[in-house]
Write a protein that holds these residues in place. Structure first.
Motif, mmCIF file in Angstrom:
data_model
loop_
_atom_site.group_PDB
_atom_site.id
_atom_site.type_symbol
_atom_site.label_atom_id
_atom_site.label_comp_id
_atom_site.label_asym_id
_atom_site.label_seq_id
_atom_site.Cartn_x
_atom_site.Cartn_y
_atom_site.Cartn_z
ATOM 1 N N ILE A 21 0.840 -1.195 0.000
ATOM 2 C CA ILE A 21 0.000 0.000 0.000
ATOM 3 C C ILE A 21 0.876 1.247 0.000
ATOM 4 N N GLY A 22 1.963 1.224 0.753
ATOM 5 C CA GLY A 22 2.923 2.330 0.724
ATOM 6 C C GLY A 22 3.497 2.537 -0.657
ATOM 7 N N TYR A 23 3.797 1.441 -1.349
ATOM 8 C CA TYR A 23 4.285 1.523 -2.722
ATOM 9 C C TYR A 23 3.261 2.196 -3.634
ATOM 10 N N LEU A 24 2.000 1.825 -3.485
ATOM 11 C CA LEU A 24 0.957 2.426 -4.312
ATOM 12 C C LEU A 24 0.802 3.921 -4.024
ATOM 13 N N ILE A 25 0.942 4.298 -2.760
ATOM 14 C CA ILE A 25 0.861 5.717 -2.401
ATOM 15 C C ILE A 25 2.021 6.488 -3.022
ATOM 16 N N LEU A 26 3.220 5.939 -2.928
ATOM 17 C CA LEU A 26 4.386 6.601 -3.535
ATOM 18 C C LEU A 26 4.253 6.692 -5.047
ATOM 19 N N LYS A 27 3.696 5.667 -5.650
ATOM 20 C CA LYS A 27 3.472 5.667 -7.095
ATOM 21 C C LYS A 27 2.496 6.783 -7.491
ATOM 22 N N GLU A 28 1.470 7.000 -6.676
ATOM 23 C CA GLU A 28 0.502 8.066 -6.946
ATOM 24 C C GLU A 28 1.142 9.439 -6.776
ATOM 25 N N ILE A 29 1.988 9.603 -5.768
ATOM 26 C CA ILE A 29 2.689 10.878 -5.575
ATOM 27 C C ILE A 29 3.597 11.163 -6.756
ATOM 28 N N GLN A 30 4.251 10.129 -7.274
ATOM 29 C CA GLN A 30 5.173 10.288 -8.395
ATOM 30 C C GLN A 30 4.468 10.754 -9.665
ATOM 31 N N LYS A 31 3.198 10.425 -9.818
ATOM 32 C CA LYS A 31 2.443 10.833 -11.000
ATOM 33 C C LYS A 31 2.242 12.338 -11.073
ATOM 34 N N HIS A 32 2.226 13.016 -9.940
ATOM 35 C CA HIS A 32 1.997 14.456 -9.902
ATOM 36 C C HIS A 32 3.323 15.186 -10.019
ATOM 37 N N GLU A 33 3.386 16.146 -10.920
ATOM 38 C CA GLU A 33 4.663 16.805 -11.191
ATOM 39 C C GLU A 33 5.136 17.691 -10.037
ATOM 40 N N ASN A 34 4.236 18.189 -9.206
ATOM 41 C CA ASN A 34 4.675 19.007 -8.072
ATOM 42 C C ASN A 34 5.082 18.166 -6.868
ATOM 43 N N GLY A 35 4.877 16.864 -6.929
ATOM 44 C CA GLY A 35 5.288 15.966 -5.857
ATOM 45 C C GLY A 35 4.366 15.950 -4.663
ATOM 46 N N LYS A 36 3.198 16.574 -4.805
ATOM 47 C CA LYS A 36 2.227 16.582 -3.715
ATOM 48 C C LYS A 36 0.921 16.002 -4.215
ATOM 49 N N VAL A 37 0.230 15.323 -3.333
ATOM 50 C CA VAL A 37 -1.028 14.683 -3.702
ATOM 51 C C VAL A 37 -2.000 14.789 -2.528
ATOM 52 N N SER A 38 -3.262 14.865 -2.840
ATOM 53 C CA SER A 38 -4.248 14.926 -1.759
ATOM 54 C C SER A 38 -4.629 13.511 -1.329
ATOM 55 N N ILE A 39 -5.123 13.415 -0.133
ATOM 56 C CA ILE A 39 -5.556 12.125 0.408
ATOM 57 C C ILE A 39 -6.692 11.546 -0.425
ATOM 58 N N TYR A 40 -7.465 12.413 -1.043
ATOM 59 C CA TYR A 40 -8.585 11.972 -1.867
ATOM 60 C C TYR A 40 -8.088 11.299 -3.150
ATOM 61 N N ASP A 41 -7.019 11.840 -3.735
ATOM 62 C CA ASP A 41 -6.421 11.204 -4.912
ATOM 63 C C ASP A 41 -5.811 9.852 -4.557
ATOM 64 N N VAL A 42 -5.190 9.784 -3.397
ATOM 65 C CA VAL A 42 -4.607 8.525 -2.932
ATOM 66 C C VAL A 42 -5.703 7.487 -2.739
ATOM 67 N N SER A 43 -6.804 7.904 -2.148
ATOM 68 C CA SER A 43 -7.919 6.992 -1.913
ATOM 69 C C SER A 43 -8.486 6.460 -3.229
ATOM 70 N N LYS A 44 -8.624 7.333 -4.223
ATOM 71 C CA LYS A 44 -9.116 6.904 -5.537
ATOM 72 C C LYS A 44 -8.167 5.906 -6.185
ATOM 73 N N ALA A 45 -6.858 6.183 -6.085
ATOM 74 C CA ALA A 45 -5.865 5.294 -6.690
ATOM 75 C C ALA A 45 -5.873 3.922 -6.011
ATOM 76 N N LEU A 46 -6.029 3.903 -4.704
ATOM 77 C CA LEU A 46 -6.062 2.631 -3.996
ATOM 78 C C LEU A 46 -7.328 1.851 -4.318
ATOM 79 N N LYS A 47 -8.438 2.551 -4.502
ATOM 80 C CA LYS A 47 -9.677 1.865 -4.874
ATOM 81 C C LYS A 47 -9.552 1.214 -6.240
ATOM 82 N N LYS A 48 -8.811 1.850 -7.155
ATOM 83 C CA LYS A 48 -8.582 1.260 -8.477
ATOM 84 C C LYS A 48 -7.775 -0.033 -8.373
#
Length: 81
Positions: A21-48
């Motif tokens: 799950i930590g890997y998936l969170i880091l992968k989602e952060i890496q997708k954003h060019e500013n290096g920041k992500v909201s908890i809501y985006d993380v939740s959506k990515a994990l649901k996928k």
């Protein structure tokens, strides 16, 4: 063969591990060019990826925070530099 045990892990057990799950969170952060992500985006990515429990999100974030990889404030998560 006697004395040899094979290590077999079921895929659903691996997918619910905090490291994965930590890997998936880091992968989602890496997708954003500013290096920041909201908890809501993380939740959506994990649901996928089949992770629907909020407990798993908390455990994944706690793992990354405890090993000093991420930091967060309010709803924004980023990788420490």
């Amino acid at each position: 063969m006697k004395g040899v045990s094979s290590m077999m892990a079921k895929s659903n057990v691996l997918q619910s591990s905090v490291m994965y799950i930590g890997y998936l969170i880091l992968k989602e952060i890496q997708k954003h060019e500013n290096g920041k992500v909201s908890i809501y985006d993380v939740s959506k990515a994990l649901k996928k990826n089949g992770i629907f429990s909020s407990r798993q999100v908390i455990l994944g974030l706690s793992f990354l925070y405890s090993v000093n990889i991420v930091d967060f404030e309010e709803a924004i998560i980023w990788v420490k530099k």
